[in-house]
Design a protein around this motif. Structure first.
Motif, PDB file in Angstrom:
ATOM      1  N   ARG A  29      40.769  24.474 -23.390  1.00  0.00           N
ATOM      2  CA  ARG A  29      40.895  22.974 -22.992  1.00  0.00           C
ATOM      3  C   ARG A  29      40.252  22.827 -21.598  1.00  0.00           C
ATOM      4  O   ARG A  29      39.407  22.231 -21.300  1.00  0.00           O
ATOM      5  N   ARG A  30      40.719  23.797 -20.773  1.00  0.00           N
ATOM      6  CA  ARG A  30      40.067  23.543 -19.273  1.00  0.00           C
ATOM      7  C   ARG A  30      38.835  23.849 -19.299  1.00  0.00           C
ATOM      8  O   ARG A  30      38.079  23.152 -18.312  1.00  0.00           O
ATOM      9  N   LEU A  31      38.461  24.743 -20.025  1.00  0.00           N
ATOM     10  CA  LEU A  31      37.045  25.209 -19.933  1.00  0.00           C
ATOM     11  C   LEU A  31      36.094  24.024 -20.230  1.00  0.00           C
ATOM     12  O   LEU A  31      34.972  23.755 -19.911  1.00  0.00           O
ATOM     13  N   GLN A  32      36.462  23.629 -21.407  1.00  0.00           N
ATOM     14  CA  GLN A  32      35.923  22.292 -22.006  1.00  0.00           C
ATOM     15  C   GLN A  32      35.451  20.937 -20.865  1.00  0.00           C
ATOM     16  O   GLN A  32      34.423  20.572 -20.649  1.00  0.00           O
ATOM     17  N   LEU A  33      36.707  20.740 -19.972  1.00  0.00           N
ATOM     18  CA  LEU A  33      36.627  20.032 -19.018  1.00  0.00           C
ATOM     19  C   LEU A  33      35.542  20.538 -18.121  1.00  0.00           C
ATOM     20  O   LEU A  33      34.746  19.940 -17.260  1.00  0.00           O
ATOM     21  N   ALA A  34      35.660  21.689 -17.745  1.00  0.00           N
ATOM     22  CA  ALA A  34      34.814  22.528 -16.497  1.00  0.00           C
ATOM     23  C   ALA A  34      33.268  22.115 -16.964  1.00  0.00           C
ATOM     24  O   ALA A  34      32.608  21.857 -15.959  1.00  0.00           O
ATOM     25  N   VAL A  35      33.121  22.437 -18.229  1.00  0.00           N
ATOM     26  CA  VAL A  35      31.538  22.017 -18.766  1.00  0.00           C
ATOM     27  C   VAL A  35      31.416  20.823 -18.314  1.00  0.00           C
ATOM     28  O   VAL A  35      30.036  20.472 -17.961  1.00  0.00           O
ATOM     29  N   ALA A  36      32.142  19.808 -18.837  1.00  0.00           N
ATOM     30  CA  ALA A  36      31.614  18.555 -18.644  1.00  0.00           C
ATOM     31  C   ALA A  36      31.286  18.128 -17.262  1.00  0.00           C
ATOM     32  O   ALA A  36      30.704  17.411 -16.953  1.00  0.00           O
ATOM     33  N   LEU A  62      29.269  34.652 -12.330  1.00  0.00           N
ATOM     34  CA  LEU A  62      29.755  33.156 -12.686  1.00  0.00           C
ATOM     35  C   LEU A  62      31.037  32.885 -12.026  1.00  0.00           C
ATOM     36  O   LEU A  62      31.790  34.103 -12.273  1.00  0.00           O
ATOM     37  N   ARG A  63      31.344  32.079 -11.338  1.00  0.00           N
ATOM     38  CA  ARG A  63      32.776  31.789 -10.778  1.00  0.00           C
ATOM     39  C   ARG A  63      33.320  30.369 -11.386  1.00  0.00           C
ATOM     40  O   ARG A  63      32.542  29.329 -11.236  1.00  0.00           O
ATOM     41  N   TRP A  64      34.487  30.586 -11.756  1.00  0.00           N
ATOM     42  CA  TRP A  64      35.131  29.157 -12.228  1.00  0.00           C
ATOM     43  C   TRP A  64      36.523  29.023 -11.404  1.00  0.00           C
ATOM     44  O   TRP A  64      37.424  29.983 -11.619  1.00  0.00           O
ATOM     45  N   HIS A  65      36.453  28.063 -10.767  1.00  0.00           N
ATOM     46  CA  HIS A  65      37.907  27.776 -10.090  1.00  0.00           C
ATOM     47  C   HIS A  65      38.455  26.310 -10.779  1.00  0.00           C
ATOM     48  O   HIS A  65      37.660  25.080 -10.736  1.00  0.00           O
ATOM     49  N   ASP A  66      39.523  26.432 -11.273  1.00  0.00           N
ATOM     50  CA  ASP A  66      39.935  25.286 -11.927  1.00  0.00           C
ATOM     51  C   ASP A  66      41.236  24.728 -11.352  1.00  0.00           C
ATOM     52  O   ASP A  66      41.915  25.407 -10.815  1.00  0.00           O
ATOM     53  N   SER A  83      34.034  32.510 -27.748  1.00  0.00           N
ATOM     54  CA  SER A  83      34.718  32.370 -29.110  1.00  0.00           C
ATOM     55  C   SER A  83      34.511  30.753 -29.551  1.00  0.00           C
ATOM     56  O   SER A  83      34.746  30.524 -30.587  1.00  0.00           O
ATOM     57  N   VAL A  84      34.564  29.873 -28.737  1.00  0.00           N
ATOM     58  CA  VAL A  84      34.439  28.442 -28.973  1.00  0.00           C
ATOM     59  C   VAL A  84      33.077  27.795 -28.733  1.00  0.00           C
ATOM     60  O   VAL A  84      32.899  26.711 -28.660  1.00  0.00           O
ATOM     61  N   ASN A  85      32.129  28.682 -28.448  1.00  0.00           N
ATOM     62  CA  ASN A  85      30.756  28.481 -28.369  1.00  0.00           C
ATOM     63  C   ASN A  85      30.448  27.719 -27.290  1.00  0.00           C
ATOM     64  O   ASN A  85      29.314  27.150 -27.387  1.00  0.00           O
ATOM     65  N   LEU A  86      31.126  27.759 -26.240  1.00  0.00           N
ATOM     66  CA  LEU A  86      30.656  26.962 -24.973  1.00  0.00           C
ATOM     67  C   LEU A  86      29.765  27.849 -24.132  1.00  0.00           C
ATOM     68  O   LEU A  86      29.263  27.328 -23.129  1.00  0.00           O
ATOM     69  N   ILE A  87      29.725  29.109 -24.475  1.00  0.00           N
ATOM     70  CA  ILE A  87      28.701  29.766 -23.755  1.00  0.00           C
ATOM     71  C   ILE A  87      27.442  29.540 -23.801  1.00  0.00           C
ATOM     72  O   ILE A  87      26.896  29.837 -22.871  1.00  0.00           O
ATOM     73  N   GLN A  88      27.070  28.670 -24.870  1.00  0.00           N
ATOM     74  CA  GLN A  88      25.680  28.227 -24.689  1.00  0.00           C
ATOM     75  C   GLN A  88      25.436  27.210 -23.794  1.00  0.00           C
ATOM     76  O   GLN A  88      24.425  27.297 -23.011  1.00  0.00           O
ATOM     77  N   GLN A  89      26.472  26.126 -23.540  1.00  0.00           N
ATOM     78  CA  GLN A  89      26.111  25.464 -22.327  1.00  0.00           C
ATOM     79  C   GLN A  89      26.319  25.839 -21.175  1.00  0.00           C
ATOM     80  O   GLN A  89      25.476  25.699 -20.059  1.00  0.00           O
TER      81      GLN A  89
END
Ligand code: C2E
Ligand code: MG
Ligand code: MG
Ligand code: MG
Length: 287
Positions: A29-36, A62-66, A83-89
């Motif tokens: 869920r948080r990754l989806q938000l971060a991508v957006a 790559l660094r992600w701070h949530d 696993s949720v195909n967000l890796i493409q974006q």
């Protein structure tokens, strides 16, 4: 894949790492938000050229701070993104950001080569070549400033397709490096059969080269095999000066690790002066 352990269902990632299902759902869920919302940054880690004792190359990490989860390491969120195909974006964002940085360095008169990690899932989707070339064109980055790092598993997943894409990258003038060599589905056959420029020997093989002659000899053998096949060699995870010294003796081409520099933001990267401190000790003056 699912695996039951003490009544707990855990999720097994493509990389074999596990995370509890609840954590995984939250990460998703948080990754989806971060991508957006654009919650990612790139850090860069210098690669020390042992022939020149200089560094004109870096690896993008790559660094992600949530806001909720804090800083999440790539080893945890990349398998989820895969696993949720967000890796493409996410991967497209990385291509674009890395090329923007490469273009900025070039324009500033201090070009550096950037190595970009590419996930097996990205390679499988067959879009890496087109997307990367588009990002390079958008930022006017020449091919010699971009390299791609792949892992052995990406080659294994669909061997002929992987070879085709890697060959296309190389035809475009983009270097292709095999990451984490020696871990996972290791095979020296990979060195022979994949179109590669460089092999990066995994940190686990570098860890004890300064304390164990056997380990040093083993790495020396790997370096000789790679060189015999016309490949360059990078040692990963160099944390002590003694390891660097052994790598020089073994004829390794490039070294990367905390001893040389930790990954840092583009503005915090060490310059030539800081790296000069790593240079070979000068022979004592004869009195
Ligand atoms: P990698 O490509 O093998 O990157 C090297 C990792 O080792 C990085 O971890 C780096 O911070 C760490 N490292 C470097 N020198 C040392 C050292 O001396 N000691 C120790 N203990 N560690 C060192 P990081 O940044 O956490 O990245 C982990 C992995 O996540 C990477 O391994 C790569 O497989 C993946 N990754 C990172 N960024 C991306 C990305 O943009 N796209 C994709 N697909 N994967 C990425
Ligand atoms: Mg890498
Ligand atoms: Mg690596
Ligand atoms: Mg690694």
């Amino acid at each position: 894949a699912k695996r039951a352990g003490k009544g707990r269902v855990v999720w097994l990632s493509a990389r074999g790492e596990t995370a509890p299902v609840a954590r995984q759902a939250q990460l998703r869920r948080r990754l989806q938000l971060a991508v957006a919302a654009g919650g990612f940054r790139l850090h860069y880690q210098p690669l020390l050229d042992l022939a020149t004792d200089g560094s004109l190359a870096v690896e993008a990490l790559l660094r992600w701070h949530d806001e909720v989860l804090g800083s999440v390491p790539p080893s945890e969120f990349i398998p989820v993104a895969e696993s949720v195909n967000l890796i493409q974006q996410i991967g497209r964002w990385v291509f674009n950001e890395a090329c923007a940085q490469a273009g900025a360095w070039l324009e500033a008169g201090s070009p550096r080569t950037i190595s970009i990690n590419v996930s097996p899932i990205q390679l499988a989707a067959n879009k890496v070549v087109g997307e990367l070339l588009a990002a390079m064109a958008a930022h006017r980055v020449p091919a010699e400033l971009i390299r791609v790092e792949i892992t052995e598993s990406s080659a294994i997943a669909d061997f002929p397709r992987a070879i085709k894409q890697l060959a296309q990258l190389r035809e475009a003038g983009i270097g292709v490096d095999l990451d984490d060599f020696g871990t996972g589905y290791s095979s020296v056959g990979m060195l022979r059969d994949l179109p590669l420029n460089t092999v990066k020997i995994d940190k686990s093989f570098i860890d004890n080269i300064d304390t164990s002659e056997r380990e040093a000899a083993f790495v020396g053998g790997l370096i000789n095999i790679a060189h015999a096949w016309g490949l360059k060699v990078t040692a990963e995870g160099v944390e002590r000066p003694e390891q660097l010294e052994v790598l020089r003796e073994l004829g390794c081409d490039t070294a990367q690790g905390y001893y040389i520099s930790r990954p840092a933001s583009a503005s915090d990267l060490p310059g030539a002066q800081a790296l000069a401190a790593l240079q070979r000790p000068q022979p004592a003056a004869v009195l």
